[in-house]
Design an enzyme around this catalytic site. Structure first.
Site, PDB file in Angstrom:
ATOM      1  N   CYS A 198       0.713  -1.155  -0.099  1.00 43.55           N
ATOM      2  CA  CYS A 198       0.061  -0.154  -0.247  1.00 43.55           C
ATOM      3  C   CYS A 198       0.835   1.288  -0.089  1.00 43.55           C
ATOM      4  O   CYS A 198       0.212   2.342  -0.072  1.00 43.55           O
ATOM      5  CB  CYS A 198      -1.084   0.243   1.169  1.00 43.55           C
ATOM      6  SG  CYS A 198      -0.225   0.388   2.589  1.00 43.55           S
ATOM      7  N   ASP A 222       2.762   2.536   2.446  1.00 46.98           N
ATOM      8  CA  ASP A 222       3.111   3.350   3.707  1.00 46.98           C
ATOM      9  C   ASP A 222       3.749   2.304   4.801  1.00 46.98           C
ATOM     10  O   ASP A 222       3.220   1.341   5.057  1.00 46.98           O
ATOM     11  CB  ASP A 222       1.833   3.926   4.466  1.00 46.98           C
ATOM     12  CG  ASP A 222       1.124   4.997   3.484  1.00 46.98           C
ATOM     13  OD1 ASP A 222       1.937   5.692   3.055  1.00 46.98           O
ATOM     14  OD2 ASP A 222      -0.104   4.964   3.226  1.00 46.98           O
ATOM     15  N   CYS A 235       3.148   8.513   2.121  1.00 47.48           N
ATOM     16  CA  CYS A 235       2.680   9.775   1.513  1.00 47.48           C
ATOM     17  C   CYS A 235       2.443  11.002   2.515  1.00 47.48           C
ATOM     18  O   CYS A 235       2.535  10.793   3.664  1.00 47.48           O
ATOM     19  CB  CYS A 235       1.210   9.727   0.847  1.00 47.48           C
ATOM     20  SG  CYS A 235      -0.022   9.115   2.069  1.00 47.48           S
ATOM     21  N   CYS A 253      -4.590   6.298   6.662  1.00 50.29           N
ATOM     22  CA  CYS A 253      -3.094   6.683   7.131  1.00 50.29           C
ATOM     23  C   CYS A 253      -3.400   7.209   8.638  1.00 50.29           C
ATOM     24  O   CYS A 253      -2.723   6.862   9.321  1.00 50.29           O
ATOM     25  CB  CYS A 253      -2.758   7.969   6.419  1.00 50.29           C
ATOM     26  SG  CYS A 253      -2.430   7.770   4.695  1.00 50.29           S
TER      27      CYS A 253
END
Lengths: 390, 155
Positions: B36, B38, B65, B109
């Site tokens: 993904c 992260d 990100c 996130c």
């Protein structure tokens, strides 16, 4: 977040879109006001618009060595691709129901193909090699007695790889299968001759070429059997009903004329700048080039940077006024990175750490130098907070 | 998908707090995966103050990100100085609240940040051979499960 409006802004995302040339805009203006006529009208207002579109059709056909009657103006690349894929499928379903394309096509090809699969068609999605190249032999092998269409892009929008469409064109001719190419990224940037390459259908878009958005074209060779998707007043040889966007079409044609004039010189200039970027960027530790080293569009650079997430890099560069793009997709629902990058065997880390730089006619060497100065600093700073060793 | 980060998210992304690693951390939470895009690590140092365990120091390292970096920074700020019990109660909603807003497609996130903190506390309690609260245990198992599922689905 542009705090300072006067901050230096450098646009390096010309594969996404381009600004409309001043000359193009000037030519378009009268078609919004005094020359507003409907090209289907018989009076002088109509004639004005009709003549302008006629001239535009001639200019557009000339660039690819086609005949004016073979140009269908559309609303853009997506519509052109939809018309080509679905139009050929519906018109030729008595001949067969099989279509061949590649895994790295633009969604405007892949989605219509997937849609057709739900309606009884079969689609082969060809693999590409790790440089993003389709093997013409794979095309030949995939052709069956049911194949009606092969659609392979002229050049890829993400990694810039130029596909071997000359060979693929020959194979399609030999096997009597229609050949469509999505030339949205290549049109006006590299020479394309539909007679030399044996192309039956070709899609192009105006806004990638310093023309306005909302206009495109589909070249359809004479005698190709194709169905319309939009029915109505029978405009554009009956293939695309709807009052012509005269201003847009005239703008597109002007952009084509300008592109033709500077094509050779710009291709050389941009190739030189591109090669400089590639050479300098590869000096940074953990950077690799994606796509083909030489068979690539003059304006395309695509790299993967180890230990970096593309979106973070994009936003940091944006803070410095530099506009680029990434294949990372932390934001999409699937969280899957670009289908093009995974098709050329990049692992997840490489795909998420990708960066696309696409040059344009207004980019100068000093812009590139600025990018090359800022990029390593940002890479270092992002790598510092990365928990993984890279 | 088109979205824009708020000024606050940008502030935290460009100038994150508590960045780095804690040597000899008492607990480390490692969450996320390369698929993904992260990966988040949270390091904690725990001190006992008036018979209560307090997060004395907390740092993070994140590959991801802007939203992942901003949420990491925010969760470390929220947890610093709190008792373990209170730190465990911090949710991703609080993280979003502190950021003002977060694009909905980036909510995962903030969840990752919450999980990283939980995992760091789980790691600490486990190392101390302490009883893990039922809720935390459940959360830990859920994180492991979703990681497995994710890999199965996309891997």
């Amino acid at each position: 977040m542009l705090k300072n409006i006067k901050m230096k802004r450098i646009y390096l995302d010309h594969a996404a879109t381009t600004p409309v040339s001043k000359e193009v805009l000037e030519v378009m203006k009268p078609y919004f006001s005094e020359k507003f006529g409907n090209a289907s009208s018989l009076h002088s207002f109509g004639i004005e618009a009709r003549e302008a579109i006629k001239k535009a059709r001639k200019i557009s056909s000339k660039l690819i060595n086609a005949r004016p009657a073979e140009i269908i103006f559309t609303s853009g690349g997506t519509e052109s691709n939809n018309l080509a894929i679905k139009g050929i499928a519906f018109a030729n379903k008595n001949k067969g129901n099989h279509i061949i394309t590649s895994k790295i096509e633009h969604p405007a090809i892949l989605k219509p193909c997937e849609w057709l699969e739900k309606h009884g068609f079969k689609v082969t999605y060809l693999d590409v090699d790790n440089k993003g190249m389709v093997n013409p032999k794979d095309v030949e092998k995939a052709i069956t007695k049911d194949t009606i269409l092969v659609s392979i892009m002229t050049a890829n929008n993400e990694i810039g790889t130029i596909e071997p469409i000359t060979e693929i064109g020959k194979i399609c001719k030999k096997n009597k299968v229609y050949f469509h190419t999505d030339a949205v990224q290549a049109f006006g940037k590299i020479p394309i001759d539909i007679k030399k390459i044996n192309i039956d259908l070709l899609s192009a878009s105006s806004h990638k070429l310093y023309g306005p958005k909302g206009v495109g074209l589909l070249f359809v060779k004479q005698d190709v059997k194709i169905e319309a998707l939009s029915h109505g007043g029978g405009h554009e040889q009956g293939l695309r009903s709807g009052t012509e966007n005269a201003a847009g079409i005239v703008g597109f044609a002007t952009a084509i004329k300008l592109a033709e004039k500077i094509m050779k010189k710009e291709a050389e200039r941009q190739t030189e700048l591109r090669n400089k970027i590639i050479k300098e960027i590869l000096k940074i530790k953990g950077v690799q080039l994606n796509g083909h080293p030489s068979q690539r569009l003059p304006n395309n650079v695509n790299i993967s940077i180890k230990g970096i997430e593309g979106e973070a890099l994009l936003i940091r560069l944006n803070e410095k006024g530099i506009a680029i793009s990434t294949g990372s997709a932390c934001s999409t629902k699937s969280l899957k990175p670009s289908h093009v990058l995974t098709s050329i065997d990049l692992n997840d880390e490489q795909a998420h750490g990708s960066l696309r730089i696409t040059l344009g006619k207004d980019n100068k060497e000093e812009d590139i130098n600025y990018l090359l100065r800022e990029l390593p600093k940002i890479i270092n700073s992002l790598r510092k907070i990365n928990p993984l060793k890279w | 998908m088109v979205f824009q980060y708020s000024k606050k998210v940008m502030k935290y992304f460009l100038r994150p707090k508590n960045v780095g690693k804690i040597k000899n951390a008492d607990g480390i939470g490692r969450v996320g995966n390369m698929l993904c895009g992260d990966i988040m690590y949270i390091f904690i140092k725990v001190r006992i103050k008036r018979k209560k365990e307090i997060i004395k120091d907390i740092k993070f390292q994140t590959l991801g990100c802007p939203a992942a970096i901003a949420t990491s920074s925010v969760i470390t700020e929220l947890a610093k100085g709190k008792t373990l019990g209170k730190a465990l109660k911090i949710t991703n909603k609080e993280v979003i609240k502190k950021l003002g807003e977060l694009p909905p497609i980036k909510y995962h996130c903030s969840l990752l940040a919450e999980e990283a903190l939980d995992e760091a506390i789980y790691d600490y309690l486990k190392k101390q051979k302490r009883k893990i609260p039922v809720l935390l245990k459940k959360k830990h198992q859920k994180i492991l499960m979703s990681e497995k599922k994710f890999k199965k689905k996309f891997g």
